[in-house]
Design an enzyme around this catalytic site. Sequence first.
Site, PDB file in Angstrom:
ATOM      1  N   ASN A 149     -48.619  -9.033  58.659  1.00 55.19           N
ATOM      2  CA  ASN A 149     -48.659  -9.461  57.243  1.00 55.19           C
ATOM      3  C   ASN A 149     -49.384  -8.486  56.322  1.00 55.19           C
ATOM      4  OD1 ASN A 149     -50.994 -10.434  58.637  1.00 55.19           O
ATOM      5  ND2 ASN A 149     -51.401 -11.823  56.941  1.00 55.19           N
ATOM      6  N   GLU A 247     -59.372 -13.784  64.405  1.00 55.84           N
ATOM      7  CA  GLU A 247     -59.106 -14.132  63.011  1.00 55.84           C
ATOM      8  C   GLU A 247     -57.710 -14.741  63.003  1.00 55.84           C
ATOM      9  OE1 GLU A 247     -57.897 -14.570  59.813  1.00 55.84           O
ATOM     10  OE2 GLU A 247     -57.909 -12.436  59.292  1.00 55.84           O
ATOM     11  N   CYS A 281     -53.520 -15.226  55.728  1.00 55.62           N
ATOM     12  CA  CYS A 281     -54.115 -16.328  56.510  1.00 55.62           C
ATOM     13  C   CYS A 281     -55.093 -17.148  55.687  1.00 55.62           C
ATOM     14  CB  CYS A 281     -54.750 -15.820  57.796  1.00 55.62           C
ATOM     15  SG  CYS A 281     -55.321 -14.150  57.716  1.00 55.62           S
ATOM     16  N   GLU A 452     -65.299 -10.546  60.055  1.00 54.02           N
ATOM     17  CA  GLU A 452     -64.900  -9.235  59.563  1.00 54.02           C
ATOM     18  C   GLU A 452     -65.571  -9.054  58.204  1.00 54.02           C
ATOM     19  OE1 GLU A 452     -63.123  -7.285  61.422  1.00 54.02           O
ATOM     20  OE2 GLU A 452     -61.906  -8.552  62.722  1.00 54.02           O
TER      21      GLU A 452
END
Length: 472
Positions: A149, A247, A281, A452
């Site tokens: 993505n 993630e 996401c 992250e």
Amino acid sequence: MTRHDHWIGGKTVRPASGAYLPTVDPATRAPGAEVAAGSASDVDLAVAAASAAQPRWARLPAAERSAVLHRIADAVEAHADELAELERECTGKVPAQLRMEVESSAAYFRYYAGILRAHSGRTIDLGDGNHTYTRLEPYGVVAVITPWNLPLNQACRALAPALAVGNAVVAKPSEFTSASTLLLARLATEAGLPDGLLNVVAGTGRAVGTPLAAHPAVRRIAFTGSVATGRQLAAIAADRLIPVTLELGGKSPVVVFADAELDRAVAAAAGAVAANAGQVCSATTRLLVEASVHDEVVERVSESVTRLEPGVHFGPMVTEAQYRKVLGHFADAAAEGLVPATGGAAYEDGPAARGFYVRPTVYAGVPRWARLAREEVFGPVLVTMPFADEDQALALANDTDYGLAAAVWSGDVARGLRLAERIDAGQVAVNGGALTIETPFGGFKQSGHGREKGIEALHEYAQTKTVSLALR
Ligand code: ADP
């Protein structure tokens, strides 16, 4: 036909299998470049190159590693158009989205190049009989497995902090979108990153991702992708007793109270549909609205997303499988008796019908048990629900297996913060508060674990060592 080979040990390497995988331009369904079909022997080669290069890199002064990261950022900026074009060819993204992604890819290197020089261990006061301090030490070889993505962006998000603290990396991009990560590795080498520190092995999850995660010399895994794959990689990591950052998905709420600045809240809710066609996401895809303004907000958001033009404001679904998955959600919603306020279909004619474009979609007043309200769609699809008061808003916001992000809009700032503190999510924006590279990003609940971005990511890719010296 363009072919993209692996990047291993500072040069292109053909796949041991001799095989290549096809790609398509999802905006037109035209065939695109071919990408190396990697296998376990390519992984072995890459991990060996990484293992050989890493110790020397880790021993360099922080300032020297920092200088190399700055040069990588320069190279990404200098080749922004080329990187964006490679990304466009296999994702169909629109120019503004591409520009933003490439700019922030460079910014990751810039940011970690900066904090690397200012942030290290700490001294611990045990009295004057000891000198005790901590060091941030690298794991060694880190596997970075990324999805389709935000291909380059998500790679850089992990690579920059991993390299900063002295690791070597073997990256495994999605087989649908490998080209930009491969070019990044070439640019990094040309910018002075020593050979072997950043290797990219292209190929499928099963043929490359699994052997990479299972390789004995890989000491840490950073994964971005689906819950199902995250679970498999977590099992490998558990077996090997190595850490893994996961993630994963999200079904993030955006909570709008009647006293909010509705213009801004509506624009933000519509923006979540347009941004990367909802293939983000952390997209806020559950619009929870105070009952007294629910219908008005739904109408305005629907109007706003209906004005979005395919190919201009948003791109297609990046893969055919994702396109079919989103259409499957629409079919299930229809079977459950749900009728969209707008959208709920692909494009039947015009240029958008040639690609994997999905109409921006809003389903209003969706029951909390509906599949559409619970599962991540990963497309330009919003569901809305009315709420009566703050308690119900909070209950609905937390009524999900996920916990990646959330947004709250309210004229009562204290209420906004109250909710932000009680929503189970890794990051909450109140009244449009910014979330950037500096702000840690990661999930609660099934959205994963580990962080992250921010200084936190530097710690994710380092292990803390304590050294204590007796002074008497
Ligand atoms: P998505 O649905 O976003 O493609 P995936 O989890 O399938 O999510 O893919 C994310 C990344 O994980 C991709 O690079 C993919 O090739 C890789 N992958 C998929 N399955 C596996 C697996 N079994 N082991 C390791 N990596 C995998």
